[in-house]
Design an enzyme around this catalytic site. Sequence first.
Site: not given
Length: 416
Positions: A124, A221, A50, A9, A75, A297
């Site tokens: 894809d 974090h 393609e 693809d 496709d 949090e």
Amino acid sequence: MREFIVEADGGSRGNPGPAGYGSVVIDATTGETLMEAAEYIGVATNNVAEYKGLVAGLRAAHQLDPDASVHVRMDSKLVVEQMSGRWKIKHPDMKPLAAEAARIFPASRVTYEWIPREKNKHADRLANEAMDAGRRGQRWSPSASTAEFDARAARAAAEAPSGPPGDAAAGTAKARAALGTASRGASNADAHAARNAAAPPVGWAAPADLGAPATFVLLRHGETPLTPEKRFSGSGGSDPSLSDVGREQAERAAAALAARGTIQAIVSSPLKRCQETAHTVAARLGLDVHLEEGLRETDFGAWEGLTFGEVRERQPDELTAWLASPKAAPPGGESFATVSRRVSAARDRLTEAYAGRTVLLVTHVTPIKTLVRLALGAPPESLFRMELSAASVSAVAYYADGNASVRLLNDTSHLR
């Protein structure tokens, strides 16, 4: 004679615009993925991308076995019809590419088949990974790719009988998908084998294709001055910034995520420590940071800034009640049940907004544990049975039917 399936693809974000291709070579007998190829090709049209995907796939197959026969599935109706000789090739950019593809194998050993786009997910996804990498000024890396897993997980999810929509994973296909990603802690070869163990036989067709999941990479974090002292630090306290150690952790996490090359968007809790961590990653990836209130949090109320031992001394009854029930809250704070509702609502908003994409959520201990708990269908007390280190990475994938699979928990390998 050995037989290969080549799925290919290409795409262009603008047509013409930034473009890339993806292709995969599959063993027609076993269904095993043998090779993947993807590349950002600069500004080009969809059709050129393609064709380049086709050429790359055929070259990969030829490298594996120049005497093999190849069945190409794409496709792109245009490419399939032109390479099958039923349509003329008029565009000057495509004529040399078509001629190049035709020279790789003798025409008698190559057949072409058009397939709908939803059956070409693997190629894809590779093409989109290549375009994403190109946008960041990087090259696509097979070690950072999740294309094969996403394609197989979508098929496996469609294969399983669907349970009621909700947070718990349903069916053996989900279990296979979870096992497939758990293998990422092993070697690349082991991970490849684990993914392929769930591969459907050639010719198998899923009753429905759920598409690529929304994948949340969950980054806690970095450390603040309160973290090593194990003090309650929620959304109702002093809102501390990262410490020097925390900033270093954020840099290491950013480098690791940039190397993987799969993050397409960044969403953060509004608290300072998360925003600082998120912006450190965003600077590496060239992305913006979007804030989501639902990812903040827990508000620990009167316990903010205290250690567990200090709370036990001052308010033992309240602490006992809090440990015993998710509906109990610290004085002036939030219960885990309230946080669960808030995080669930944020999850639903984000899965809808980022369907089929990989998103970094920079947040805190309780929201991450809650997302994992809900994905597993685990009871509330499981929150106390998970370890979640500062700047650790976890991941959960969410499918179109409402089910989910946990892919990673508390990975700190980037900090070592």
